[in-house]
Scaffold this motif. Structure first.
Motif, PDB file in Angstrom:
ATOM      1  N   HIS A 379       0.781  -1.133   0.097  1.00 39.72           N
ATOM      2  CA  HIS A 379       0.052  -0.196   0.231  1.00 39.72           C
ATOM      3  C   HIS A 379       0.913   1.076   0.182  1.00 39.72           C
ATOM      4  O   HIS A 379       1.743   1.357   0.807  1.00 39.72           O
ATOM      5  CB  HIS A 379      -1.033   0.083   1.221  1.00 39.72           C
ATOM      6  N   ASP A 380       0.455   2.357  -0.841  1.00 39.36           N
ATOM      7  CA  ASP A 380       1.354   3.555  -1.146  1.00 39.36           C
ATOM      8  C   ASP A 380       0.474   4.455   0.062  1.00 39.36           C
ATOM      9  O   ASP A 380      -0.548   5.063   0.074  1.00 39.36           O
ATOM     10  CB  ASP A 380       1.126   3.923  -2.310  1.00 39.36           C
ATOM     11  N   ASP A 381       1.270   4.529   1.172  1.00 44.41           N
ATOM     12  CA  ASP A 381       0.993   5.356   2.585  1.00 44.41           C
ATOM     13  C   ASP A 381       1.629   6.691   2.718  1.00 44.41           C
ATOM     14  O   ASP A 381       1.562   6.887   3.816  1.00 44.41           O
ATOM     15  CB  ASP A 381       1.167   4.214   3.789  1.00 44.41           C
ATOM     16  N   THR A 382       2.275   7.155   1.495  1.00 48.06           N
ATOM     17  CA  THR A 382       2.964   8.313   1.637  1.00 48.06           C
ATOM     18  C   THR A 382       2.299   9.384   2.350  1.00 48.06           C
ATOM     19  O   THR A 382       2.693  10.073   3.293  1.00 48.06           O
ATOM     20  CB  THR A 382       3.473   8.708   0.523  1.00 48.06           C
ATOM     21  N   ALA A 383       1.016   9.740   1.966  1.00 48.84           N
ATOM     22  CA  ALA A 383       0.386  10.986   2.626  1.00 48.84           C
ATOM     23  C   ALA A 383       0.070  10.663   3.977  1.00 48.84           C
ATOM     24  O   ALA A 383       0.114  11.700   5.039  1.00 48.84           O
ATOM     25  CB  ALA A 383      -0.883  10.959   1.902  1.00 48.84           C
ATOM     26  N   ALA A 384      -0.561   9.398   4.384  1.00 42.76           N
ATOM     27  CA  ALA A 384      -0.862   9.134   5.634  1.00 42.76           C
ATOM     28  C   ALA A 384       0.403   9.017   6.664  1.00 42.76           C
ATOM     29  O   ALA A 384       0.454   9.375   7.756  1.00 42.76           O
ATOM     30  CB  ALA A 384      -1.613   8.103   5.842  1.00 42.76           C
ATOM     31  N   TYR A 385       1.499   8.381   6.056  1.00 41.30           N
ATOM     32  CA  TYR A 385       2.553   8.392   6.661  1.00 41.30           C
ATOM     33  C   TYR A 385       3.212   9.335   7.039  1.00 41.30           C
ATOM     34  O   TYR A 385       3.610   9.742   8.338  1.00 41.30           O
ATOM     35  CB  TYR A 385       3.551   7.573   5.655  1.00 41.30           C
ATOM     36  N   ARG A 386       3.233  10.513   6.031  1.00 41.81           N
ATOM     37  CA  ARG A 386       3.904  11.906   6.383  1.00 41.81           C
ATOM     38  C   ARG A 386       3.081  12.481   7.304  1.00 41.81           C
ATOM     39  O   ARG A 386       3.801  13.253   8.186  1.00 41.81           O
ATOM     40  CB  ARG A 386       4.089  12.726   4.929  1.00 41.81           C
ATOM     41  N   ARG A 387       1.890  12.390   7.533  1.00 43.61           N
ATOM     42  CA  ARG A 387       1.036  13.089   8.449  1.00 43.61           C
ATOM     43  C   ARG A 387       1.274  12.384   9.788  1.00 43.61           C
ATOM     44  O   ARG A 387       1.575  13.261  10.827  1.00 43.61           O
ATOM     45  CB  ARG A 387      -0.438  13.169   8.151  1.00 43.61           C
ATOM     46  N   ALA A 388       1.309  11.318   9.886  1.00 47.24           N
ATOM     47  CA  ALA A 388       1.563  10.528  11.283  1.00 47.24           C
ATOM     48  C   ALA A 388       2.903  10.718  11.869  1.00 47.24           C
ATOM     49  O   ALA A 388       3.063  10.889  12.753  1.00 47.24           O
ATOM     50  CB  ALA A 388       1.412   9.036  11.260  1.00 47.24           C
ATOM     51  N   HIS A 389       3.982  10.722  10.681  1.00 50.91           N
ATOM     52  CA  HIS A 389       5.472  10.999  11.004  1.00 50.91           C
ATOM     53  C   HIS A 389       5.432  12.246  11.636  1.00 50.91           C
ATOM     54  O   HIS A 389       6.317  12.453  12.254  1.00 50.91           O
ATOM     55  CB  HIS A 389       6.167  10.618   9.791  1.00 50.91           C
ATOM     56  N   ALA A 390       4.960  13.366  10.844  1.00 47.33           N
ATOM     57  CA  ALA A 390       4.880  14.746  11.222  1.00 47.33           C
ATOM     58  C   ALA A 390       4.588  14.737  12.705  1.00 47.33           C
ATOM     59  O   ALA A 390       5.078  15.445  13.678  1.00 47.33           O
ATOM     60  CB  ALA A 390       4.009  15.704  10.536  1.00 47.33           C
ATOM     61  N   MET A 391       3.239  14.394  13.335  1.00 44.05           N
ATOM     62  CA  MET A 391       2.645  14.297  14.436  1.00 44.05           C
ATOM     63  C   MET A 391       3.869  13.727  15.262  1.00 44.05           C
ATOM     64  O   MET A 391       4.006  14.415  16.490  1.00 44.05           O
ATOM     65  CB  MET A 391       1.439  13.523  14.514  1.00 44.05           C
ATOM     66  N   GLU A 392       4.331  12.767  15.217  1.00 44.43           N
ATOM     67  CA  GLU A 392       5.282  11.771  15.995  1.00 44.43           C
ATOM     68  C   GLU A 392       6.600  12.588  15.966  1.00 44.43           C
ATOM     69  O   GLU A 392       7.077  12.787  17.186  1.00 44.43           O
ATOM     70  CB  GLU A 392       5.554  10.437  15.451  1.00 44.43           C
TER      71      GLU A 392
END
Length: 420
Positions: A379-392
């Motif tokens: 799964h290409d999770d780039t957008a969700a990953y970047r948002r979750a990664h930004a939060m973390e």
């Protein structure tokens, strides 16, 4: 966690110093004391760890003072954990010890024998690990749980390109701290001290040894090694200071609210692009383990497994029997998840499980799980990953600064008398 694992590795491989005739009080910490045998034991443990790393050891008196400061902060946190009623059950401790043994390719019995053969005391080892677990819970309660990251902060971080990390860095760090609410004279004196340390480093002083001797950062006794960090996980002043440095180079002195920082780039690599993850659609039932009732929980999980194999619905049983309330209302369905978002024991069992097959009871720190895989996908999770990664990332930035301030306040408000 990193600090806990470093302590574990050193304790597991380092003989403990004998306590005979070493009972002089070297520090009074509130109504408690630290005695010379404790200091010597910790000195020997950290010395062995530094030697394994190939780090030069600073002069003995400087090193002892750093180690004593480390013990004082540890003792203050244990005292606060006592006051807060934070305890670790024997079941939780034994589960952690089993994980430590597995990571060292041993059984728990083999690990115990190794510690004893090398001159250690397994009871002291257990107590040290229990205290580290209590301190981790204390920091979670006192610092981490109080950190708030707003959606506006995340949006600003993303707008500034923070989630498109330009590479990773493995850094070493030295902190020359400021006192709380410093006067202008204190600021000038500490800044001069930081410049002096920087001059020593640029003249060839060993960075790791200097960190051990003078830094008040949380990784000081590991030579200041912060491990690998994505560029966007670094505070903006840190990233600006190291972005153009090659491995082996040292930053300028970096001022901040809690002191003056010096960084060394140990390693670096290039940035990544899209974030494609392997995801698994999984469902489970959780049976929590109450203190002293390990066998009962395991038996209950086995009973539920037999009922499912006999034809009962996992989803129906999850709704009525699972101790995970979030997934229980969805019939145990966890949705599409990646291994990185799960505890290691659960992830390992899930990865090795064929689709549609029900696992044996799997023990994690949450309890016993019955796991069934429903499907797998890339799964290409780039957008969700970047948002979750930004939060973390924003949480981590705040956590480091807040933890340092919290520890400094804890020390400043305590009664500490040094007798070294």
């Amino acid at each position: 966690m990193k600090r806990l694992l470093l302590l574990i590795g050193a304790l597991l491989l380092t003989p403990l110093a004998p306590a005979a005739n070493l009972d002089r009080v070297v520090a009074v910490v509130n109504k408690d004391v630290i005695v010379e045998s404790e200091l010597e034991r910790e000195v020997q443990r950290i010395l062995s760890d530094l030697q394994r790393r190939g780090t030069a050891v600073p002069p003995r008196h400087e090193f002892e003072r750093q180690v004593l400061d480390h013990l004082i902060l540890r003792r203050l946190q244990v005292q606060l954990a006592d006051q807060a009623g934070i305890n670790i059950s024997d079941d939780e401790l034994n589960f952690t010890l089993q994980n430590i043994a597995q990571r060292n390719d041993m059984t728990l019995s083999q690990m115990r024998e190794t510690i004893v053969v090398e001159g250690g005391n397994f009871r002291e080892f257990r107590n040290d690990i229990r205290d580290e677990m209590r301190i981790t819970q204390l920091r979670q309660k006192e610092v981490i749980d109080r950190i708030a990251v707003s959606e506006a902060e995340v949006e600003r971080f993303l707008a500034e390109g923070g989630a498109a990390a330009a590479g990773r860095y493995r850094l070493a760090h030295i902190l020359i701290p400021l006192p709380l609410d410093p006067s202008p004279e204190q600021q000038r004196r500490v800044a001069a001290r930081a410049r002096d340390v920087h001059q020593q480093l640029t003249a060839g002083a060993d960075f790791a040894s200097t960190a051990v001797a003078v830094s008040k950062g949380q990784q000081a006794l590991e030579g200041g090694d912060l491990g690998w960090r994505n560029a966007d996980e670094l505070p903006a002043p840190f990233l600006a200071a190291v972005r153009d440095l090659a491995p082996g180079q040292i930053s300028e002195v970096i001022p901040s609210a809690n002191g003056f920082h010096i960084l060394k780039v140990l390693e670096s690599d290039a940035a990544g692009g899209r974030h494609v993850v392997e995801q698994t659609h999984v469902e489970h039932i959780l049976v929590k383990v109450e203190p002293g009732r390990e066998d009962e929980a395991r038996a209950r999980a086995q009973s539920l497994r037999r009922r499912i194999l006999a034809g009962e619905s996992l989803r129906d049983l999850a709704r009525t029997h699972s101790d995970d309330p979030t997934s229980a209302i969805k019939g145990g369905d966890l949705g599409w998840v990646s291994s990185q978002s799960l505890v290691p024991a659960f992830a390992k069992a899930m990865q090795g499980l064929p689709e549609g097959e029900l696992s044996e009871p799997v023990r994690s720190n949450f309890g016993y799980h019955l796991i069934r895989v429903l499907g797998r996908r890339s799964h290409d999770d780039t957008a969700a990953y970047r948002r979750a990664h930004a939060m973390e990332t924003l949480r981590m930035r705040k956590a480091e600064e807040m933890t340092q301030t919290w520890l400094q306040r804890l020390r400043d408000e305590a009664y500490v008398e040094l007798r070294l």
